[in-house]
Scaffold this active site. Sequence first.
Site, PDB file in Angstrom:
ATOM      1  N   HIS A   1       0.836  -1.194   0.000  1.00 40.65           N
ATOM      2  CA  HIS A   1       0.000   0.000   0.000  1.00 40.65           C
ATOM      3  C   HIS A   1       0.876   1.250   0.000  1.00 40.65           C
ATOM      4  O   HIS A   1       1.776   1.404   0.847  1.00 40.65           O
ATOM      5  CB  HIS A   1      -0.917  -0.028   1.223  1.00 40.65           C
TER       6      HIS A   1
ATOM      7  N   ASP B   1      -5.113   5.283   4.091  1.00 37.53           N
ATOM      8  CA  ASP B   1      -6.542   5.398   3.798  1.00 37.53           C
ATOM      9  C   ASP B   1      -7.269   6.041   4.970  1.00 37.53           C
ATOM     10  O   ASP B   1      -7.085   5.645   6.126  1.00 37.53           O
ATOM     11  CB  ASP B   1      -7.143   4.024   3.506  1.00 37.53           C
TER      12      ASP B   1
ATOM     13  N   HIS C   1     -13.624   5.825   0.685  1.00 39.30           N
ATOM     14  CA  HIS C   1     -12.551   6.352   1.539  1.00 39.30           C
ATOM     15  C   HIS C   1     -11.678   7.293   0.718  1.00 39.30           C
ATOM     16  O   HIS C   1     -11.803   7.362  -0.510  1.00 39.30           O
ATOM     17  CB  HIS C   1     -11.693   5.221   2.122  1.00 39.30           C
TER      18      HIS C   1
ATOM     19  N   HIS D   1      -7.806   7.924  -0.300  1.00 38.23           N
ATOM     20  CA  HIS D   1      -6.442   7.421  -0.324  1.00 38.23           C
ATOM     21  C   HIS D   1      -5.523   8.640  -0.395  1.00 38.23           C
ATOM     22  O   HIS D   1      -5.618   9.444  -1.312  1.00 38.23           O
ATOM     23  CB  HIS D   1      -6.220   6.511  -1.549  1.00 38.23           C
TER      24      HIS D   1
END
Length: 234
Positions: free
Chosen positions: A122, A126, A206, A208
């Site tokens: 990742h 988030d 959400h 990012h």
Amino acid sequence: MFQRVSSRTSRVSLLRTRAAVITVGLGASVALGAGVAAAADAPSAAPAAGIVQAQSVVQAKAAKVTVVEQAKVQAAAKKAAAKKATAKKAAAKKKISWIDPVRKYTLTASFNQAGSLWHAKHSGQDFAVPSGTPVMAAHGGTVVKAGGNGGGDGPAYGNAIVIKHGGGTYSQYAHLSRIDVRVGQIVKTGQRIALSGDTGNTTGPHLHFEIRTTPNYGSAIDPVKFLRAKGVHV
């Protein structure tokens, strides 16, 4: 016989005359002495009064100078306090010049987290928020990317924005439902730039968020650590 009496009377008269003259003389002397004393005392009273008056003038001037000096000191102290308060306010503002990109969020997937949802690890942090939540510029800068396909970084990001800041720092905002800025636009810290959403590769709505050293994918650093170093409570 008559001559003797006359002679005696003449002597008595002469003595009385002399006594009167002496008395008058003494009286004149006393009067003259008193006058001289009064004349001697009179000039000394005038200088004494003049000295008192002069002292009063000096004291009044000294008091006036003291009041003026106190006013100057107080004005200088007030100016110094105002300057210090301004400097403190400027320092505080500078310290918190970075902010969270959204309000009332829950942190979910973190930076460098591994998992099947990502091609590698990742690349950001988030912030779980409902779709349509206002997204704000975490810091002032210039928009260098804005649009679908991750603004050019790939479809996984959905609609995305990248902002260039000073010192070789960039911020990225992805999975947006709406974009409110264009490339080349200058934005301020806290300015609304978009609405959060669920576009691209997501498992729910959400934001990012990334901090990068270049405008492109692959240069991200830990955004939470970065923001905390800027005084932001993430």
